[in-house]
Design a protein around this motif. Sequence first.
Motif, PDB file in Angstrom:
ATOM      1  N   SER A   1      -1.788  -0.487 -10.652  1.00 42.10           N
ATOM      2  CA  SER A   1      -2.669  -1.218  -9.731  1.00 42.10           C
ATOM      3  C   SER A   1      -2.356  -2.713  -9.693  1.00 42.10           C
ATOM      4  CB  SER A   1      -4.140  -0.985 -10.076  1.00 42.10           C
ATOM      5  OG  SER A   1      -4.423  -1.486 -11.366  1.00 42.10           O
ATOM      6  N   ASP A   2      -1.651  -3.212 -10.707  1.00 43.80           N
ATOM      7  CA  ASP A   2      -1.232  -4.615 -10.690  1.00 43.80           C
ATOM      8  C   ASP A   2      -0.081  -4.848  -9.713  1.00 43.80           C
ATOM      9  OD1 ASP A   2       0.492  -3.035 -12.272  1.00 43.80           O
ATOM     10  OD2 ASP A   2       1.159  -4.785 -13.407  1.00 43.80           O
TER      11      ASP A   2
ATOM     12  N   GLU B   1      -1.225  -0.766  -4.281  1.00 42.33           N
ATOM     13  CA  GLU B   1      -2.469  -0.048  -4.037  1.00 42.33           C
ATOM     14  C   GLU B   1      -2.121   1.407  -3.751  1.00 42.33           C
ATOM     15  OE1 GLU B   1      -4.992  -1.828  -1.049  1.00 42.33           O
ATOM     16  OE2 GLU B   1      -4.390  -3.844  -1.671  1.00 42.33           O
ATOM     17  N   SER B   2      -2.871   2.337  -4.351  1.00 41.31           N
ATOM     18  CA  SER B   2      -2.570   3.762  -4.209  1.00 41.31           C
ATOM     19  C   SER B   2      -3.601   4.463  -3.338  1.00 41.31           C
ATOM     20  CB  SER B   2      -2.559   4.431  -5.583  1.00 41.31           C
ATOM     21  OG  SER B   2      -1.529   3.904  -6.376  1.00 41.31           O
TER      22      SER B   2
ATOM     23  N   LYS C   1       0.861  -1.184   0.000  1.00 40.40           N
ATOM     24  CA  LYS C   1       0.000   0.000   0.000  1.00 40.40           C
ATOM     25  C   LYS C   1       0.899   1.235   0.000  1.00 40.40           C
ATOM     26  CE  LYS C   1      -3.956  -2.033   2.426  1.00 40.40           C
ATOM     27  NZ  LYS C   1      -3.600  -3.433   2.211  1.00 40.40           N
TER      28      LYS C   1
ATOM     29  N   ARG D   1      -3.230   4.267  -9.483  1.00 41.84           N
ATOM     30  CA  ARG D   1      -4.332   3.333  -9.734  1.00 41.84           C
ATOM     31  C   ARG D   1      -4.386   2.932 -11.202  1.00 41.84           C
ATOM     32  NH1 ARG D   1      -9.421   5.655  -6.172  1.00 41.84           N
ATOM     33  NH2 ARG D   1      -8.533   5.111  -4.159  1.00 41.84           N
TER      34      ARG D   1
ATOM     35  N   ARG E   1       6.747   1.362  -9.786  1.00 43.84           N
ATOM     36  CA  ARG E   1       6.190   0.074 -10.195  1.00 43.84           C
ATOM     37  C   ARG E   1       7.305  -0.885 -10.614  1.00 43.84           C
ATOM     38  NH1 ARG E   1       2.614  -0.366 -15.538  1.00 43.84           N
ATOM     39  NH2 ARG E   1       4.703  -0.276 -16.388  1.00 43.84           N
TER      40      ARG E   1
END
Length: 135
Positions: free
Chosen positions: A30-31, A34-35, A6, A26, A128
């Motif tokens: 999102s993969d 969590e934002s 998160k 997001r 990411r």
Amino acid sequence: MSGKPKVAFVCVHNSCRSQIAEALGRLLASDTFESYSAGTETKPAINPDAVRLVKARYGVDMAATQRSKLLEELPPVDIVITMGCNVQCPVLSCTRREDWGLPDPTGQDDGAFTAVIDEIERRVLRLRAELRAAD
């Protein structure tokens, strides 16, 4: 850490940079994580220029899907990213902390907003990639 980490994007008013980061997190990552976003204070609405430009570029309507929130509304988070508040940023329990040091485009022209949006997109994609590589 179990599940996706998160990530909390934190700024003073939670109305512009942190909201853009939440929306792009997001949309683009999102993969992987969590934002969330929050601030030490709130504004009645997300910055309308940020809403307009993010909607035009990414098709994401932040005014419909997000709102200005206080830090107390965040779930427990793993990563805290401050936007460059130029104030004492609050201490949140986390395993990783970064300050992106981004200028606040509020009150400036679309070019200033676009430059900040571009930088947030680059940094969200970099985060990411780093989290994927560490997994």
